[in-house]
Design a protein around this motif. Structure first.
Motif, mmCIF file in Angstrom:
data_model
loop_
_atom_site.group_PDB
_atom_site.id
_atom_site.type_symbol
_atom_site.label_atom_id
_atom_site.label_comp_id
_atom_site.label_asym_id
_atom_site.label_seq_id
_atom_site.Cartn_x
_atom_site.Cartn_y
_atom_site.Cartn_z
ATOM 1 N N GLU A 44 -73.639 -41.681 43.433
ATOM 2 C CA GLU A 44 -73.982 -40.340 43.916
ATOM 3 C C GLU A 44 -72.982 -39.854 44.961
ATOM 4 O O GLU A 44 -72.350 -40.649 45.650
ATOM 5 N N SER A 45 -72.880 -38.518 45.060
ATOM 6 C CA SER A 45 -72.009 -37.949 46.089
ATOM 7 C C SER A 45 -72.845 -37.626 47.319
ATOM 8 O O SER A 45 -74.033 -37.321 47.214
ATOM 9 N N ARG A 46 -72.248 -37.733 48.464
ATOM 10 C CA ARG A 46 -72.940 -37.505 49.744
ATOM 11 C C ARG A 46 -71.996 -36.843 50.723
ATOM 12 O O ARG A 46 -70.798 -37.071 50.655
ATOM 13 N N ARG A 65 -71.662 -44.642 46.717
ATOM 14 C CA ARG A 65 -71.611 -43.242 47.160
ATOM 15 C C ARG A 65 -70.168 -42.844 47.412
ATOM 16 O O ARG A 65 -69.368 -43.650 47.870
ATOM 17 N N TYR A 66 -69.877 -41.574 47.119
ATOM 18 C CA TYR A 66 -68.544 -41.046 47.450
ATOM 19 C C TYR A 66 -68.707 -39.695 48.123
ATOM 20 O O TYR A 66 -69.739 -39.038 47.983
ATOM 21 N N ASN A 68 -68.717 -35.892 49.077
ATOM 22 C CA ASN A 68 -69.034 -34.760 48.195
ATOM 23 C C ASN A 68 -67.949 -33.670 48.187
ATOM 24 O O ASN A 68 -67.983 -32.777 47.363
#
Ligand SMILES: [Zn+2]
Length: 254
Positions: A44-46, A65-66, A68
């Protein structure tokens, strides 16, 4: 944990095995599918300051996570980088989610090793070589390949420089505003090592002058005892608001 070269080698081979099979079927390499293979259940992007994060979900799967606000190419590299941590831990026989492991990790050596694994995942060696085989070096070819593998231009250039048995040269040259001085950075392939026939700054000036005339530069280099010419292709790029000349060349052995 210290990174043994045998562990890094094993990790790269493991990455290559997965990435090549997928990449042969379709490019760009399906990085999410590789993540799944290695136990990642959520990506997911954050909004966050770090590029990437690797942790565990409440259900016990792995989570990546990567950031956003980055390009999709950079996001893909981040995901590949986190998978690189998982693969390296696996060949080291350690648990990537063990907090002690994560604290010990993160050294520069580990990050460099993991980036090398990430590059193998996104740009498997044999597939990159197949794309190089058809033509001589040019920026159009670089961009075509980097779009095909969906990686940043810089990620692809660094990959070229680390491929074995591919003599390659990369320059970034800028002109300092006041005194006609230049600043340059030059990187060459690690294997084989090559030496320049002339002073590097002189070559950088010649490349810059040719680039202003939209012309390639034949660069004389030595590989061991043999002298050869690498044709350098140059383009002006915008980098952090400034214009920089990027020049690349490589030589394929047939
Ligand atoms: Zn890392």
């Amino acid at each position: 944990m210290r990174i043994l070269s045998s562990h890094l080698r094993a990790a790269i081979l493991l990455a290559r095995k997965h990435a090549e099979a997928l990449g042969k079927a379709a490019l760009p390499v399906d990085i999410e599918s590789i993540a799944q293979t290695f136990g990642v259940t959520r990506i997911e992007s954050r909004k966050m300051s770090a590029d990437g994060y690797l942790g565990k979900t409440v259900e016990g799967g792995l989570l990546i996570r990567y950031r956003n606000d980055v390009s999709r190419e950079r996001a893909r590299f981040t995901v590949a980088h986190e998978i690189g941590h998982i693969i390296l831990a696996r060949v080291q026989g350690s648990d990537v989610t063990d907090p002690a492991f994560r604290i010990a990790g993160g050294s520069n050596a580990e990050e460099a090793a993991v980036n090398r694994i990430a590059a193998e995942l996104l740009m498997p060696e044999t597939l990159v070589r197949n794309h190089l085989r058809t033509r001589q070096g040019s920026w159009d070819l670089v961009w075509q390949i980097r779009r095909r593998f969906r990686v940043s231009t810089m990620a692809f250039v660094l990959r070229l420089l680390e491929l074995a048995n591919l003599p390659a040269v990369f320059f970034r040259i800028s002109t300092l505003p006041s005194r006609g001085e230049i600043r340059y950075r030059c990187r060459t392939s690690e294997r084989p090592q090559l030496l320049f026939g002339h002073q590097i700054e002189m070559e950088a000036r010649r490349i810059l002058a040719d680039a202003e005339n939209d012309a390639p530069t034949p660069l004389t280099v030595f590989l061991g005892d043999s002298e050869t010419i690498i044709p350098m292709a140059s383009r002006f790029m915008r980098s952090q608001g400034e214009s920089e000349c990027w020049s690349i060349g490589w030589q394929l052995f047939r």
